[in-house]
Design a protein around this motif. Sequence first.
Motif, PDB file in Angstrom:
ATOM      1  N   GLN A 108       0.828  -1.202   0.000  1.00  0.00           N
ATOM      2  CA  GLN A 108       0.000   0.000   0.000  1.00  0.00           C
ATOM      3  C   GLN A 108       0.863   1.253   0.000  1.00  0.00           C
ATOM      4  O   GLN A 108       0.604   2.206  -0.728  1.00  0.00           O
ATOM      5  N   TYR A 109       1.898   1.219   0.823  1.00  0.00           N
ATOM      6  CA  TYR A 109       2.777   2.386   0.907  1.00  0.00           C
ATOM      7  C   TYR A 109       3.624   2.536  -0.350  1.00  0.00           C
ATOM      8  O   TYR A 109       3.895   3.650  -0.802  1.00  0.00           O
ATOM      9  N   GLU A 112       1.530   4.134  -2.878  1.00  0.00           N
ATOM     10  CA  GLU A 112       1.381   5.570  -2.610  1.00  0.00           C
ATOM     11  C   GLU A 112       2.576   6.345  -3.138  1.00  0.00           C
ATOM     12  O   GLU A 112       2.424   7.446  -3.682  1.00  0.00           O
ATOM     13  N   LEU A 115       2.225   6.662  -6.837  1.00  0.00           N
ATOM     14  CA  LEU A 115       1.201   7.650  -7.182  1.00  0.00           C
ATOM     15  C   LEU A 115       1.712   9.082  -6.996  1.00  0.00           C
ATOM     16  O   LEU A 115       1.493   9.935  -7.851  1.00  0.00           O
ATOM     17  N   PHE A 118       3.834  10.123  -9.676  1.00  0.00           N
ATOM     18  CA  PHE A 118       3.085  10.507 -10.874  1.00  0.00           C
ATOM     19  C   PHE A 118       2.516  11.915 -10.728  1.00  0.00           C
ATOM     20  O   PHE A 118       2.603  12.729 -11.650  1.00  0.00           O
ATOM     21  N   SER A 119       1.944  12.201  -9.542  1.00  0.00           N
ATOM     22  CA  SER A 119       1.342  13.523  -9.318  1.00  0.00           C
ATOM     23  C   SER A 119       2.372  14.627  -9.478  1.00  0.00           C
ATOM     24  O   SER A 119       2.083  15.679 -10.042  1.00  0.00           O
ATOM     25  N   ALA A 120       3.579  14.388  -8.952  1.00  0.00           N
ATOM     26  CA  ALA A 120       4.614  15.426  -8.996  1.00  0.00           C
ATOM     27  C   ALA A 120       4.944  15.778 -10.437  1.00  0.00           C
ATOM     28  O   ALA A 120       5.260  16.925 -10.738  1.00  0.00           O
ATOM     29  N   ASP A 121       4.867  14.807 -11.328  1.00  0.00           N
ATOM     30  CA  ASP A 121       5.053  15.049 -12.758  1.00  0.00           C
ATOM     31  C   ASP A 121       6.340  15.829 -13.032  1.00  0.00           C
ATOM     32  O   ASP A 121       6.347  16.769 -13.804  1.00  0.00           O
TER      33      ASP A 121
END
Lengths: 259, 254
Positions: A108-109, A112, A115, A118-121
């Motif tokens: 799970q970690y 995270e 993810l 990916f968000s930081a892009d």
Amino acid sequence: MMSNNGVNFAPFWHNGPAPGSFYNFPQNNIKSNSAIDEYGFQRNGGPITTGTSIVGVKYDKGVIIAGDKLVSYGNLARYHNVDRVFKINENIILGMSGDYADFQFIKQYIDEIILSDFSADDRIVLKPKDLYTWLTRVLYNRRSRFNPLWLDMVVGGMQGEEPFLGHINIRGRSYTNDVISTGYGTHLALPLLREYSEKGPLNEETAQQLIQKSMEVLFYRDCRGYPKYSQANINANGVTVSDHEVKQNWDLALSIKGY
Amino acid sequence: MSSIGTGYDLSASQFSPDGRVFQVEYAMKAAEISGTAIGLRGKDGCILAVEKVITSKLHEPDSGRRIFTIENSIGMVICGLITDGRAIVNYALKEAQNYRREYGQTIPLKILNERLSSLFHAYTLYSAVRPYGICIILTTWTEQNGAEMYCIEPSGVSFGYYGCATGKAKQAAKTEIEKLKLNTLTARELLNEGAKIIYRVNEDSSDSDTKFKLELSWVGKDTNGIHQICPVNLYEEAKAAATAAMEQGDSDVE
């Protein structure tokens, strides 16, 4: 006897736990954290649902990690067709053995992290060595609190152009090597793998054959083995995770006599 | 705003005699002086397009981005104070992470919108804080719910939209968006439309000589529900379509 209205109050079962205490898993005689805590609870810190050996081989241009698809409950073959080898991102593959619940917890970690990557892009992504080091710290931290994550993991991937293969054990001890195995694989598969790897770098095809042979041996000899296995292969072309099955041949069974 | 400067605009927790909260109106003003941002919701996805004003020749064109990704499927564009926006992005990321830990899946946009709206609203209630000086547009696409889009204003009010615009040329952009048949267009087609609108409203505005960079992103069926900054080839295509449409428009006038 008559005071019990003729009913015989024999123990419900034999060799089982006393009422209120835990069932003792056959392989599970090390009990960490078994002391009574401040609230009077007793916990079993050992593994419950487990996956057996993982085999990892580094070849000249990439890495293959394989593991069978069984998750056992003690000696019981409890969950079939469970993946224990994963693609983490485009650079990383991971194989787990040990307690499956502990793995789900840590996975799970890991997810995270992927993810938020990916968000930081920002074109910075997790590489195998990063995950390997991170897992080392997490597992060492847990063992230092006398509550280890019961895991033996193999991290593989592409560290830029270079293939990477590393092993992290339950206590956070870690090493990198050309061939790695966990669990019974250290006894059954590693000698076989070393015999070939010590002759020099392998190519993809021989690595593939070695993995196949190792999984076959492990299936025949490891009682917690399983013929179906999944394997992840990573190289410059990317990651492929595929399912395989050991070709069984029980002809030799006829020659075994005397049992 | 006749009562500006009468002392009723000093606190977010005080009404003016004619029933307004000036701090909130100032926040909306702050959001409206920034470069235009639009969101378009088509039949198989959404796009976000921003006119990112470059205030100095010395700035790198890629820096100070306005479009952000929450987890991997939600797009967010900020309009107004960039720094307020980044605080909101961080909050949204945390909110999405909490939701995932609780329910094991991506936060539905409806829920994220509710939670962010509540946050915006909470910052209009107390004298010790100021409202966020931003408008945000949120987009996503899921197999289950299709394309979704919300816009949140500094007051905390939010609506679902087919197409919405915030920022400097919001009125002009809205007029342009109303001309589109949004529910017949794909996200792929909307990229070009979005680019066209941003270029058009920039051209028509009084400060059309200020430099800007078009930022484009999309999420939809074509991207497997992943929100991403528009790939270079599609970006160039959209930009070309926009400049072509402008020249076309110019010759029509003559």
